[in-house]
Design an enzyme around this catalytic site. Structure first.
Site, PDB file in Angstrom:
ATOM      1  CG  ASP A 129     -12.747   2.948  -0.866  1.00  0.00           C
ATOM      2  OD1 ASP A 129     -11.646   2.476  -1.194  1.00  0.00           O
ATOM      3  OD2 ASP A 129     -13.097   3.099   0.324  1.00  0.00           O
ATOM      4  CB  THR A 139      -5.754  -3.830   2.049  1.00  0.00           C
ATOM      5  OG1 THR A 139      -5.602  -2.553   1.430  1.00  0.00           O
ATOM      6  CG2 THR A 139      -4.401  -4.257   2.609  1.00  0.00           C
ATOM      7  CG  ASP A 150      -1.935  -1.077   1.294  1.00  0.00           C
ATOM      8  OD1 ASP A 150      -3.132  -0.777   1.191  1.00  0.00           O
ATOM      9  OD2 ASP A 150      -1.538  -2.252   1.447  1.00  0.00           O
ATOM     10  CD  GLU A 153      -7.283   3.247   2.217  1.00  0.00           C
ATOM     11  OE1 GLU A 153      -7.242   2.649   1.138  1.00  0.00           O
ATOM     12  OE2 GLU A 153      -7.868   2.814   3.221  1.00  0.00           O
ATOM     13  CG  ASP A 164      -7.797   2.575  -2.207  1.00  0.00           C
ATOM     14  OD1 ASP A 164      -6.720   2.254  -1.657  1.00  0.00           O
ATOM     15  OD2 ASP A 164      -8.908   2.206  -1.808  1.00  0.00           O
ATOM     16  CB  ILE A 173      -3.649  -1.843  -2.124  1.00  0.00           C
ATOM     17  CG1 ILE A 173      -2.258  -2.001  -2.754  1.00  0.00           C
ATOM     18  CG2 ILE A 173      -4.376  -3.201  -2.104  1.00  0.00           C
ATOM     19  CD1 ILE A 173      -1.451  -3.172  -2.212  1.00  0.00           C
ATOM     20  CG  ASP A 174     -10.671  -0.584  -3.196  1.00  0.00           C
ATOM     21  OD1 ASP A 174     -10.905  -0.221  -2.026  1.00  0.00           O
ATOM     22  OD2 ASP A 174     -11.527  -1.064  -3.950  1.00  0.00           O
TER      23      ASP A 174
HETATM   24  P1  AMP Z   1     -14.423  -4.453  -0.917  1.00  0.00           P
HETATM   25  O1  AMP Z   1     -13.187  -5.017  -1.531  1.00  0.00           O
HETATM   26  O2  AMP Z   1     -15.508  -4.187  -1.898  1.00  0.00           O
HETATM   27  O3  AMP Z   1     -14.889  -5.250   0.261  1.00  0.00           O
HETATM   28  O4  AMP Z   1     -14.087  -3.004  -0.438  1.00  0.00           O
HETATM   29  C1  AMP Z   1     -12.920  -2.622   0.204  1.00  0.00           C
HETATM   30  C2  AMP Z   1     -13.196  -1.288   0.824  1.00  0.00           C
HETATM   31  O5  AMP Z   1     -14.192  -1.439   1.825  1.00  0.00           O
HETATM   32  C3  AMP Z   1     -12.043  -0.642   1.539  1.00  0.00           C
HETATM   33  O6  AMP Z   1     -11.504   0.330   0.729  1.00  0.00           O
HETATM   34  C4  AMP Z   1     -12.653  -0.005   2.773  1.00  0.00           C
HETATM   35  O7  AMP Z   1     -12.530   1.407   2.734  1.00  0.00           O
HETATM   36  C5  AMP Z   1     -14.105  -0.336   2.681  1.00  0.00           C
HETATM   37  N1  AMP Z   1     -14.732  -0.675   3.952  1.00  0.00           N
HETATM   38  C6  AMP Z   1     -14.152  -1.033   5.106  1.00  0.00           C
HETATM   39  N2  AMP Z   1     -15.101  -1.233   6.072  1.00  0.00           N
HETATM   40  C7  AMP Z   1     -16.293  -1.001   5.498  1.00  0.00           C
HETATM   41  C8  AMP Z   1     -17.645  -1.033   5.966  1.00  0.00           C
HETATM   42  N3  AMP Z   1     -17.958  -1.381   7.185  1.00  0.00           N
HETATM   43  N4  AMP Z   1     -18.633  -0.727   5.085  1.00  0.00           N
HETATM   44  C9  AMP Z   1     -18.354  -0.424   3.819  1.00  0.00           C
HETATM   45  N5  AMP Z   1     -17.082  -0.374   3.321  1.00  0.00           N
HETATM   46  C10 AMP Z   1     -16.069  -0.663   4.155  1.00  0.00           C
HETATM   47 MG    MG Z   2     -10.159   1.188  -0.576  1.00  0.00          MG
END
Ligand code: AMP
Ligand code: MG
Length: 330
Positions: free
Chosen positions: A270, A126, A45, A68, A121, A123-124
């Site tokens: 994101d 992670t 990251d 981020e 971001d 690394i989205d």
């Molecule tokens: P995903 O890979 O779609 O699960 O999304 C990853 C992203 O989810 C990360 O960038 C976080 O910022 C975000 N994230 C973390 N916790 C939560 C949460 N409780 N609700 C929604 N998004 C979240």
């Molecule tokens: Mg992210």
């Protein structure tokens, strides 16, 4: 072509960061460190943010970057080993990199939003990255509150989920008004991106997070069913989900805050890059009430609640279904 330099630089920067992320994972250095907000971060990251901010700072010195990661944690004494690893990893791509340079480049990514700025971001997803699944590098240029350029790098995503033999690693790239395209890891163009049209309705599919806590799978699946989606949902990490809809492998992505996350606001990094990719492929993105996403509110989508991203065909229906289920719940 509009924003040609921005698109080229963003794609090259994301591609260099993708190489680093893949190398860190191949060398099994992708273990997670917990940030104060309990979310995970890895040396990749920081390495990815450092490399991308370095390139953007050189090409567009006046553009702020809203990213981020933050260099504050990285400067703490107990993070010295991590900083040394990031420095060593980035040095393989940028000879002569010092830990001071890493702090400077990562720190540059904590800029303020402005009339024109980038959001990153590094690394989205992670958690997906650490697990060995999907993740994305997301970079977008925002001007006057509108996403103009977006690059979503998905190094682990098959070129075609139905044909994994066709190779892995893609970049989804879009410029507002000029369409969206998919590129291979070596940056050769693969094809233009186009969402599914109404003729594919019987096969429409929901895409959602692997991490159940990042969404509300029961509510998402019920809403998808309400608009006639019968296929099993497709789960993947990261904003590669926008790419999956843009290329017709999925049709609907919902992020509906509820429970203890009811008041959670989405981070701009994101979504921004995925939004322009999907819109330019013919899709539609709004919040859960059908309002456009407002990118003028700093680092979060403070004026919006939830995210609805679709192929466009079922957008109005899904917003109606969500409003009806919210009304029924009161
Ligand atoms: P995903 O890979 O779609 O699960 O999304 C990853 C992203 O989810 C990360 O960038 C976080 O910022 C975000 N994230 C973390 N916790 C939560 C949460 N409780 N609700 C929604 N998004 C979240
Ligand atoms: Mg992210």
């Amino acid at each position: 072509m509009a924003y040609e330099k921005e698109q080229q630089i963003a794609l090259q920067a994301a591609a260099a960061a993708a190489q680093l992320c893949e190398k860190v994972r191949a060398e099994k250095l992708s273990n997670a460190i917990e940030k104060p907000d309990e979310s995970p971060v890895t040396i990749a990251d920081y390495g990815s943010q450092a490399m991308i901010c370095r390139v953007l700072a050189e090409a567009f010195p006046d553009d702020p970057i809203v990213g981020e990661e933050d260099a504050t944690l990285l400067q703490k004494p107990d993070m010295a080993a991590c900083l040394a690893q990031v420095t060593e990893m980035v040095s393989e791509y940028v000879p002569g990199t010092t830990s001071e340079k890493i702090i400077e480049w990562v720190g540059r990514g904590k800029g303020e939003s402005a009339q024109r700025f980038w959001t990153l971001d590094p690394i989205d997803g992670t958690k997906g990255y650490v697990r060995g699944d999907q993740y994305a590098i997301a970079l977008a240029l925002i001007e006057d509150g509108e996403v103009k350029v977006g690059v979503v790098g998905s190094p682990a995503m098959p070129v075609d989920f139905a044909n994994p033999e066709a190779g892995r690693g893609v970049f989804f790239v879009a410029v507002r008004g000029e369409g969206a395209k998919m590129y291979a890891m070596d940056l050769k163009p693969i094809r233009d991106l186009k969402v599914n049209d109404a003729s594919k309705k019987a096969d429409f599919r929901l895409v959602q997070s692997v991490e159940k806590a990042h969404g509300t799978p029961t509510e998402q699946e019920a809403a998808a069913k309400a608009v006639g989606i019968t296929a099993d949902p497709f789960c993947m990490d990261s904003l590669g989900k926008y790419g999956a809809i843009a290329r017709g492998e999925a049709d609907l992505y919902l992020r509906l805050p509820s429970g203890k996350y009811l008041n959670r606001k989405e981070n701009i990094w994101d979504h921004a890059a995925g939004v322009v990719v999907l819109e330019e492929a013919g899709g539609k993105v709004s919040d859960r009430h059908g309002n456009p996403l407002d990118f003028t509110q700093g680092s979060t989508l403070a004026k919006n609640t939830g995210i609805v991203a679709s192929n466009g065909v079922l957008h109005d229906d899904i917003i109606q279904a969500l409003e009806a289920s919210a009304a029924a719940a009161v």
